[in-house]
Design a protein around this motif. Sequence first.
Motif, PDB file in Angstrom:
ATOM      1  N   VAL A  97      43.260  33.597  40.810  1.00 24.06           N
ATOM      2  CA  VAL A  97      43.167  35.050  40.677  1.00 24.06           C
ATOM      3  C   VAL A  97      44.271  35.568  39.753  1.00 24.06           C
ATOM      4  N   VAL A  98      45.486  35.070  39.933  1.00 25.68           N
ATOM      5  CA  VAL A  98      46.594  35.494  39.071  1.00 25.68           C
ATOM      6  C   VAL A  98      46.291  35.127  37.622  1.00 25.68           C
ATOM      7  N   GLY A  99      45.787  33.922  37.396  1.00 22.43           N
ATOM      8  CA  GLY A  99      45.420  33.508  36.053  1.00 22.43           C
ATOM      9  C   GLY A  99      44.318  34.376  35.465  1.00 22.43           C
ATOM     10  N   THR A 100      43.346  34.710  36.284  1.00 27.80           N
ATOM     11  CA  THR A 100      42.253  35.574  35.842  1.00 27.80           C
ATOM     12  C   THR A 100      42.784  36.938  35.426  1.00 27.80           C
ATOM     13  N   LYS A 101      43.712  37.475  36.199  1.00 29.88           N
ATOM     14  CA  LYS A 101      44.311  38.776  35.887  1.00 29.88           C
ATOM     15  C   LYS A 101      45.174  38.690  34.627  1.00 29.88           C
TER      16      LYS A 101
END
Length: 106
Positions: A97-101
Amino acid sequence: MAWIILGIAVVTEICWALSLKWAGTQATIAASSVPIILSFVNMGLLALAMRGIPAGTAYAVWTGLGAVGVIIGGSVLFGDRIGPMQAFFMALIVIGVVGTKLFARI
C-alpha cells in the motif's frame, strides 16, 4: 484532500466490517442497521476519493489497509488470534500500500 477522504473511507471500511461481526452477536434492529448505514457512508467516501485518485490506486489502498485494520480490530475487540505468518503477510500488504501511494501518478 482526496487522500484524507480515502483515509476516512478506510477507517469507515474497518468499522463497517467489524460492525458486521458485532451485529451478528446482537438481536436488535438497531445493531443490524449499523452495518447498512456504514456501507453507504463507506461507498460514498470511496467514490468521493476516486475523484482525485485513480480508481485502481484508491481501491488497492482501501482494501489493503481495510483488511489489515479488520484483522487488528478483530484481535483487539473480539480476541481473534494473529499468527506470526499472518502478521508477516499483513506487513507485506502495508508495504504494498505504501509503495502504491508513493508511486501513484496523480
